[in-house]
Design an enzyme around this catalytic site. Structure first.
Site, PDB file in Angstrom:
ATOM      1  N   GLN A  75       0.734  -1.424   0.055  1.00 26.15           N
ATOM      2  CA  GLN A  75       0.025  -0.017   0.109  1.00 26.15           C
ATOM      3  C   GLN A  75       0.904   1.335   0.076  1.00 26.15           C
ATOM      4  O   GLN A  75       2.084   1.161   0.147  1.00 26.15           O
ATOM      5  CB  GLN A  75      -0.946   0.163   1.130  1.00 26.15           C
ATOM      6  CG  GLN A  75      -2.027  -0.811   1.172  1.00 26.15           C
ATOM      7  CD  GLN A  75      -2.994  -0.830   2.384  1.00 26.15           C
ATOM      8  OE1 GLN A  75      -3.009  -1.744   3.318  1.00 26.15           O
ATOM      9  NE2 GLN A  75      -3.941   0.110   2.396  1.00 26.15           N
ATOM     10  N   HIS A  76       0.182   2.277  -0.134  1.00 24.90           N
ATOM     11  CA  HIS A  76       0.531   3.790  -0.050  1.00 24.90           C
ATOM     12  C   HIS A  76       1.501   4.140  -1.111  1.00 24.90           C
ATOM     13  O   HIS A  76       1.994   5.454  -0.955  1.00 24.90           O
ATOM     14  CB  HIS A  76       1.316   3.813   1.413  1.00 24.90           C
ATOM     15  CG  HIS A  76       0.267   3.543   2.438  1.00 24.90           C
ATOM     16  ND1 HIS A  76      -1.017   3.778   2.619  1.00 24.90           N
ATOM     17  CD2 HIS A  76       0.511   2.407   3.531  1.00 24.90           C
ATOM     18  CE1 HIS A  76      -1.507   3.056   3.629  1.00 24.90           C
ATOM     19  NE2 HIS A  76      -0.617   2.519   4.221  1.00 24.90           N
ATOM     20  N   ASP A 234      -2.354  -4.899   0.298  1.00 29.23           N
ATOM     21  CA  ASP A 234      -1.948  -6.113   0.857  1.00 29.23           C
ATOM     22  C   ASP A 234      -2.777  -6.653   2.043  1.00 29.23           C
ATOM     23  O   ASP A 234      -3.297  -7.885   2.077  1.00 29.23           O
ATOM     24  CB  ASP A 234      -0.477  -6.247   0.997  1.00 29.23           C
ATOM     25  CG  ASP A 234      -0.142  -4.806   2.066  1.00 29.23           C
ATOM     26  OD1 ASP A 234      -0.821  -4.214   2.257  1.00 29.23           O
ATOM     27  OD2 ASP A 234       1.345  -4.735   1.998  1.00 29.23           O
TER      28      ASP A 234
END
EC number: 2.7.1.17
Length: 474
Positions: A75-76, A234
């Protein structure tokens, strides 16, 4: 309804590696799999992800016979593309902390140090920290303005891979999903919409953003003709792979500790301890992360000069509560609570507790009490937990499994080891292929259950030690 044997593929493009599983769409049976390494570092050229994906696909026997594919990813991360779809600069990953100052600035700008957290939580369900994409975009605008000016579109790692699998080079075709969008800082899980005003505040402009695809919908078609699912972050993909539903809490003990829960309540925590993410089914996934996970056990094993099996056996020799010995396990600082410069501490050390079993037990109890603090924070957002699903490397420890039930106070189910992110992506691919209202129900065998009588003594003693420790370090 899927008739006959059809194959689906799930991809886990994590920080360290890429894993591919190919499963039967109807039963979930594993057919084949492959993996490949990613380069180290906190910024990576996305082309390395594509190369690793091709290697993992080849090791898995190719995807020519696969009817649907979905990507779960870290992520991110910030992937910036120019108007032609070329990568502007190496992607900044979730674990790149150079934007910590930008995060603090964004919180203060929206409401000041006292009200900023509440303003962000109300707006998008998260309070900016260095992990989130919006803080990385602020950093880019301030430190690399020429790259910021070239940025025509911003996407996340799994978005970029899905787009590449589709064969498109047009940034207008970029897609994402609810779970990953909810970790950007400019999309609200509660409202299901982007906040371009917050993005412009951070970046000074509003680049093109991926279309948010519904959890079981089709995002695009791969060059092979396979259906491409929405994909997921995830943690959301792992929850889907585990079959987690409402009332389930996933406790993952790897390098870090993570507590997530599936709920129909949109979480909002102004302290920032709980991130108000979306899940991969249309619900929500409040998440708490701690910095100190399985490495607490590594440290205890090193101190006692034993392996992990012996550490577990020693811990089970000691009584519940380790005779009063308490370990506050902030060995690498801590994120929950936010004490980046904290250290660990031992409390209640006496002649009676100065034993190997007591120290082993205190290490395991301290680790699990820290995660139980995370569970408390999740519960405070409105979650009603019915059971915990314990996963990660530390779940292999008999002592961890036993003590988890005592400390968390709810039944603990331990599934067999597996590639849960890739499995969740594969399950989502089967969902997109079927066109059904819900993902297929794949049976998972080998789960063990651990139940203990409720006893708050350990948590109470740990809380006393934690507060003493924090009072001295504040």
């Amino acid at each position: 309804m899927i008739d006959g044997p059809r194959l689906v593929a799930g991809i886990d493009s994590s920080t360290q590696s890429c894993k591919v599983v190919v499963r039967d769409a109807r039963t979930g049976a594993l057919v084949r799999q492959g993996r490949a390494r990613h380069p180290d570092g906190t910024e990576v050229d996305p082309e390395h992800w594509w190369t690793a994906l091709q290697e993992a696909i080849a090791e898995a026997g190719g995807l020519d016979d696969v009817a649907a594919i979905s990507v779960g990813g870290q992520q991110h991360g910030m992937v910036c593309l120019d108007e032609d779809g070329a990568v502007v600069r190496p992607a900044l990953l979730w674990n790149d902390t150079r934007s910590a100052g930008a995060a603090r600035d964004l919180v203060d700008e929206l409401g000041g140090p006292d009200a900023g957290g509440r303003a962000w939580a109300d707006a998008v369900g998260v309070v900016p920290v260095a992990s989130f994409t919006i803080t990385k975009l602020r950093w880019l605008a301030e430190h690399e303005p020429e790259h910021a000016r070239r940025t025509a579109a911003v996407c996340l790692p799994h978005d970029w891979l899905t787009w590449r699998l589709s064969g498109s080079t047009d940034v207008a075709d970029l897609t994402t999903d609810r779970s990953d969008a909810s970790g950007t800082g400019y999309w609200s899980a509660a409202t299901g919409s982007y906040r371009p005003d917050l993005l412009e505040r951070a970046f000074g402009a509003v680049p093109h953003l991926p279309r948010v695809v519904a959890p079981g919908a089709v995002a695009a078609t791969a060059a092979t003709g396979a259906v491409l699912g929405a994909g997921a972050g995830d943690n959301a993909a792992a929850a889907l792979g585990l079959g987690a539903g409402e009332g389930d809490v996933v406790v993952s003990i790897g390098t870090s500790g993570v507590v997530t829960a599936v709920t129909d309540v949109a979480p909002s925590d102004p302290t920032g301890s709980v991130a108000g993410f979306a899940d991969a089914t249309g619900l929500y996934l409040p998440l708490v992360a701690t910095l100190n996970g399985a490495r607490v056990l590594d440290a205890a094993a090193r101190l006692l000069d034993v392996d992990h099996d012996t550490l577990s056996a020693l811990a089970l020799e000691a009584p519940r509560g380790a005779g009063g010995l308490v370990l506050v396990p902030y060995l690498e600082g801590e994120r929950t609570p936010n004490r980046p410069d904290a250290t660990g501490s031992l409390h209640g050390l006496t002649l009676a507790t100065a034993t190997r079993p007591a120290l082993a037990r205190a290490a395991i109890e301290g680790l699990l009490c820290s995660l139980a603090d995370g569970l408390d924070a999740v519960v405070a957002t409105g979650v009603e937990p019915a059971r915990a699903l314990l996963v990660g490397g530390a779940a292999a420890s008999e002592a961890v499994r036993t003590v988890a039930a005592e400390v968390l106070g709810i039944p603990v189910d331990v599934p067999p080891p597996g590639e849960y992110v890739a499995d969740g992506a594969a399950r989502q691919a089967a969902w997109a292929l079927s066109g059904a209202d819900a993902p297929p129900a794949w049976e998972r065998e080998g789960t063990s259950r651990h139940v203990a009588e409720p006893d708050d003594t350990v948590r109470r003693r740990y809380a006393e030690g934690r507060e003493q420790h924090l009072d001295r370090t504040t």
